[in-house]
Design a protein around this motif. Structure first.
Motif, PDB file in Angstrom:
ATOM      1  N   ALA A  94      71.508 -42.184 -22.567  1.00  0.00           N
ATOM      2  CA  ALA A  94      72.331 -42.547 -21.416  1.00  0.00           C
ATOM      3  C   ALA A  94      73.347 -43.600 -21.851  1.00  0.00           C
ATOM      4  CB  ALA A  94      71.448 -43.054 -20.277  1.00  0.00           C
ATOM      5  N   SER A  95      74.161 -44.060 -20.903  1.00  0.00           N
ATOM      6  CA  SER A  95      75.289 -44.944 -21.251  1.00  0.00           C
ATOM      7  C   SER A  95      75.013 -46.413 -20.961  1.00  0.00           C
ATOM      8  CB  SER A  95      76.544 -44.523 -20.476  1.00  0.00           C
ATOM      9  OG  SER A  95      77.613 -45.416 -20.773  1.00  0.00           O
ATOM     10  N   HIS A 119      81.832 -42.392 -21.967  1.00  0.00           N
ATOM     11  CA  HIS A 119      81.443 -41.089 -21.403  1.00  0.00           C
ATOM     12  C   HIS A 119      81.924 -39.938 -22.277  1.00  0.00           C
ATOM     13  CE1 HIS A 119      80.082 -38.334 -18.341  1.00  0.00           C
ATOM     14  NE2 HIS A 119      81.249 -37.711 -18.379  1.00  0.00           N
ATOM     15  N   SER A 123      78.602 -38.037 -23.530  1.00  0.00           N
ATOM     16  CA  SER A 123      78.262 -36.861 -22.724  1.00  0.00           C
ATOM     17  C   SER A 123      78.092 -35.605 -23.568  1.00  0.00           C
ATOM     18  CB  SER A 123      79.298 -36.640 -21.624  1.00  0.00           C
ATOM     19  OG  SER A 123      80.579 -36.477 -22.198  1.00  0.00           O
ATOM     20  N   GLN A 129      71.913 -37.777 -20.289  1.00  0.00           N
ATOM     21  CA  GLN A 129      71.861 -37.674 -18.828  1.00  0.00           C
ATOM     22  C   GLN A 129      72.686 -38.829 -18.264  1.00  0.00           C
ATOM     23  OE1 GLN A 129      68.062 -36.991 -16.877  1.00  0.00           O
ATOM     24  NE2 GLN A 129      67.245 -35.980 -18.692  1.00  0.00           N
ATOM     25  N   PRO A 130      73.419 -38.577 -17.162  1.00  0.00           N
ATOM     26  CA  PRO A 130      74.361 -39.585 -16.658  1.00  0.00           C
ATOM     27  C   PRO A 130      73.704 -40.732 -15.891  1.00  0.00           C
ATOM     28  CG  PRO A 130      74.430 -37.652 -15.254  1.00  0.00           C
ATOM     29  CD  PRO A 130      73.486 -37.319 -16.385  1.00  0.00           C
ATOM     30  N   TYR A 131      73.023 -41.595 -16.643  1.00  0.00           N
ATOM     31  CA  TYR A 131      72.544 -42.868 -16.100  1.00  0.00           C
ATOM     32  C   TYR A 131      73.361 -43.969 -16.758  1.00  0.00           C
ATOM     33  CZ  TYR A 131      68.368 -40.529 -14.284  1.00  0.00           C
ATOM     34  OH  TYR A 131      67.511 -39.712 -13.609  1.00  0.00           O
ATOM     35  N   TYR A 158      77.710 -40.811 -12.464  1.00  0.00           N
ATOM     36  CA  TYR A 158      76.587 -41.620 -12.944  1.00  0.00           C
ATOM     37  C   TYR A 158      75.655 -42.063 -11.831  1.00  0.00           C
ATOM     38  CZ  TYR A 158      78.235 -41.891 -17.694  1.00  0.00           C
ATOM     39  OH  TYR A 158      78.588 -41.559 -18.972  1.00  0.00           O
TER      40      TYR A 158
END
Ligand SMILES: [Zn+2]
Length: 310
Positions: A94-95, A119, A123, A129-131, A158
């Motif tokens: 994740a980010s 991102h 990605s 996964q976009p957390y 997100y």
């Protein structure tokens, strides 16, 4: 490290019986999260060894899915295999932004541009996964800044990668690294005991706050970092949590908890979701901080127990 060390650490920690007290607020459940990956080589070990130890410890401890919050500017041909290793082991990527900016210093516009760059890189990674987790857990110094960034993150798809169990694991890591850089003799067993005791204490502290202010024990998310103390003491920490009655769950299960849907209307966000919700519910903010969230306390404990006389 001597394999007997983790058992010694555990026995030392569990002699503190208050860590296993039952609250009556439901079973205690916790997922593992690691910030700042991929971190650089240290005096103690290479980044590659650090990642391998963490993957092995999670696997041996039965942690099926942890979540790694990556700083995308650190991902290059030399470090990307570490991110792939996490994903291949079943963990989420994740980010944690591109360059780890402090929102309170850079402002919402530059911050969101940084998140956008991250991102583009993250990605495309396997396991993504976009957390999003905020660097320094700083989510905005003003309501306007907070809401602008919340809106920008939502527009990118997100979800909040919040923590519920805040702690100063990074500071124990810093103390250990500095001691090693100074060539000092260190009692690793004592450092491990301090690490495990501090995190178990923080876990109980934030669970008690949830019990008091939310009326239930949520599925917790433990804040850790991809650092040397995690690589060295994760086996002892996992065993310690289980022995104290905690069930280890996946990151997905933790972020499916009903508290994930709540957006606390407060600027008191730097100690995580439970503390923020408790503050909104009327808790005294000064009492929401665990005693181990103090550089003075940790330094004193580290110096009194971990330093070996020469
Ligand atoms: Zn960070």
């Amino acid at each position: 490290m001597n394999p007997n060390v983790s058992i010694a650490i555990l026995l030392a920690v569990l002699s503190n019986a208050s860590l296993t007290a039952d609250t009556g607020c439901g079973p205690r459940r916790v997922a593992f999260s690691f910030d700042d990956a991929p971190t650089e080589d240290s005096v103690i070990m290479s980044g590659e060894e650090r990642s391998q130890r963490i993957v092995d410890a999670l696997q041996e401890g039965g942690v099926e899915e942890a979540i790694f919050f990556a700083v995308s500017s650190r991902i290059d041909p030399a470090t990307i295999p570490r991110m792939h290793a996490y994903a291949e082991a079943g963990h989420v990527i994740a980010s944690h932004s591109h360059t780890h900016p402090n929102l309170h210093n850079v402002g919402s516009k530059a911050f969101l541009a940084n998140v956008g760059t991250a991102h583009e890189i993250l990605s495309g990674l396997p396991g993504f996964q976009p957390y999003f987790r905020f660097p320094y857990l700083n989510e905005g110094a003003t309501i306007e800044e907070r809401d602008a960034v919340r809106a920008g993150l939502k527009a990118l798809g997100y979800r909040a990668g919040y923590v519920t169990i805040d702690n100063y694991d990074f500071y124990i890591d810093q103390l250990l690294r500095e001691a090693r850089e100074d060539g000092r003799a260190i009692d690793l067993e004592a450092v491990g005991a301090l690490y495990v005791e501090m995190i178990l204490g923080a876990a109980v502290h934030y669970d008690d706050a949830a019990c008091t202010w939310l009326g239930r024990s949520p599925a917790h998310v433990l804040l850790l970092h991809e650092n040397d103390v995690a690589a060295l003491f994760l086996p002892a920490l996992i065993t310690g949590l289980k022995s104290a009655g905690w069930k280890v769950i996946t990151a997905s299960e933790a972020y499916a908890d009903p508290i994930a849907e709540l957006v606390p209307d407060t600027l008191f966000l730097g100690q995580g979701q439970v503390a923020a919700l408790a503050a909104v519910a009327g808790a005294d903010k000064s009492e929401l901080r665990h005693e181990g969230e103090s550089t003075e306390v940790l330094r004193a404990r580290f110096e009194s127990s971990a330093s070996e006389s020469e």
